[in-house]
Design a protein around this motif. Sequence first.
Motif, PDB file in Angstrom:
ATOM      1  N   THR A  42      -1.435   7.356   0.264  1.00  0.00           N
ATOM      2  CA  THR A  42      -2.831   6.820   0.946  1.00  0.00           C
ATOM      3  C   THR A  42      -2.579   6.758   2.414  1.00  0.00           C
ATOM      4  OG1 THR A  42      -3.405   5.741  -1.073  1.00  0.00           O
ATOM      5  CG2 THR A  42      -4.124   4.879   0.938  1.00  0.00           C
ATOM      6  N   THR A  55      -4.422   8.367   5.507  1.00  0.00           N
ATOM      7  CA  THR A  55      -5.069   7.580   6.475  1.00  0.00           C
ATOM      8  C   THR A  55      -4.596   7.943   7.950  1.00  0.00           C
ATOM      9  OG1 THR A  55      -3.668   5.687   6.092  1.00  0.00           O
ATOM     10  CG2 THR A  55      -5.682   5.534   4.949  1.00  0.00           C
ATOM     11  N   THR A  77      -7.092   9.543  10.839  1.00  0.00           N
ATOM     12  CA  THR A  77      -7.224   8.805  12.066  1.00  0.00           C
ATOM     13  C   THR A  77      -6.249   9.360  13.375  1.00  0.00           C
ATOM     14  OG1 THR A  77      -5.264   7.428  11.510  1.00  0.00           O
ATOM     15  CG2 THR A  77      -7.392   6.562  11.093  1.00  0.00           C
ATOM     16  N   THR A 110     -12.531  13.347   6.714  1.00  0.00           N
ATOM     17  CA  THR A 110     -12.940  11.987   7.082  1.00  0.00           C
ATOM     18  C   THR A 110     -12.628  11.908   8.342  1.00  0.00           C
ATOM     19  OG1 THR A 110     -10.598  11.319   6.110  1.00  0.00           O
ATOM     20  CG2 THR A 110     -12.716  10.924   4.533  1.00  0.00           C
ATOM     21  N   ASN A 126     -14.691  10.416  11.564  1.00  0.00           N
ATOM     22  CA  ASN A 126     -15.664   9.249  10.930  1.00  0.00           C
ATOM     23  C   ASN A 126     -15.276   7.941  11.462  1.00  0.00           C
ATOM     24  OD1 ASN A 126     -16.539   7.278   9.301  1.00  0.00           O
ATOM     25  ND2 ASN A 126     -16.578   8.641   7.430  1.00  0.00           N
ATOM     26  N   GLU A 145     -15.272   5.219  10.426  1.00  0.00           N
ATOM     27  CA  GLU A 145     -14.569   4.343   9.617  1.00  0.00           C
ATOM     28  C   GLU A 145     -13.551   5.269   8.800  1.00  0.00           C
ATOM     29  OE1 GLU A 145     -16.642   1.554   7.204  1.00  0.00           O
ATOM     30  OE2 GLU A 145     -17.952   0.939   8.958  1.00  0.00           O
ATOM     31  N   GLU A 193     -10.362   5.647   8.490  1.00  0.00           N
ATOM     32  CA  GLU A 193      -9.191   5.033   7.619  1.00  0.00           C
ATOM     33  C   GLU A 193      -9.855   4.464   6.301  1.00  0.00           C
ATOM     34  OE1 GLU A 193      -5.816   1.555   7.533  1.00  0.00           O
ATOM     35  OE2 GLU A 193      -6.511   2.220   9.428  1.00  0.00           O
ATOM     36  N   HIS A 194     -10.635   3.673   6.361  1.00  0.00           N
ATOM     37  CA  HIS A 194     -11.531   3.411   5.195  1.00  0.00           C
ATOM     38  C   HIS A 194     -12.093   4.201   4.251  1.00  0.00           C
ATOM     39  CE1 HIS A 194     -13.740   0.877   2.095  1.00  0.00           C
ATOM     40  NE2 HIS A 194     -14.839   1.709   2.669  1.00  0.00           N
ATOM     41  N   ALA A 195     -12.694   5.319   4.844  1.00  0.00           N
ATOM     42  CA  ALA A 195     -13.275   6.516   4.041  1.00  0.00           C
ATOM     43  C   ALA A 195     -12.082   7.274   3.455  1.00  0.00           C
ATOM     44  CB  ALA A 195     -13.941   7.410   5.130  1.00  0.00           C
ATOM     45  N   ARG A 221      -8.997   6.068   2.405  1.00  0.00           N
ATOM     46  CA  ARG A 221      -8.508   5.350   1.432  1.00  0.00           C
ATOM     47  C   ARG A 221      -9.483   5.419   0.310  1.00  0.00           C
ATOM     48  NH1 ARG A 221      -4.764   1.992   2.050  1.00  0.00           N
ATOM     49  NH2 ARG A 221      -4.937   1.814   4.282  1.00  0.00           N
ATOM     50  N   ARG A 222     -10.803   5.477   0.395  1.00  0.00           N
ATOM     51  CA  ARG A 222     -11.574   5.439  -0.603  1.00  0.00           C
ATOM     52  C   ARG A 222     -11.730   6.735  -1.285  1.00  0.00           C
ATOM     53  NH1 ARG A 222     -14.550   3.478  -4.708  1.00  0.00           N
ATOM     54  NH2 ARG A 222     -16.487   4.261  -4.830  1.00  0.00           N
ATOM     55  N   ASN A 282      -8.496   7.431  -3.197  1.00  0.00           N
ATOM     56  CA  ASN A 282      -8.353   6.616  -4.391  1.00  0.00           C
ATOM     57  C   ASN A 282      -9.347   7.013  -5.559  1.00  0.00           C
ATOM     58  OD1 ASN A 282      -6.750   4.650  -3.679  1.00  0.00           O
ATOM     59  ND2 ASN A 282      -8.187   3.343  -2.814  1.00  0.00           N
TER      60      ASN A 282
END
Length: 132
Positions: A34, A38, A42, A105, A108, A110, A112-114, A116-117, A120
Amino acid sequence: MQAVFHDRVEGLCARADGLLDTADPADSLHQWLTELATFGATTRGLAQSLNLTAEVTLDSDGTCETMLMRAGGELLHLAQRSGKVRADLDIRELLTLVNAVAWVTEGNSEAEHAARRLLNLALDGIHNDTHI
């Protein structure tokens, strides 16, 4: 381009080394993958610059790809020995997955969030209890 990322990749590899002695090797692997996803999402250009083709081997000293394969490979091996991660995985497959997540991602708002999601969602499939 790889020279720009080399120091950060060394840091990610050191992080993997630090996770080798944790209680749950599968969780450590998941956490490290993860962090790698991320970082890739980024850091503009990283996902594209990594070359995870079959030509990259553990004998290719010093490349970012080799460093990541070695560091992640140790985490994967421990997670597989624990029985919590499928035995039929190899590190190249997981790094390719992480790289794909980072690539789609990147950019994007977002990222980092994208990343990670999405990672996962993908990693839920590597555990033995979900393998058919």
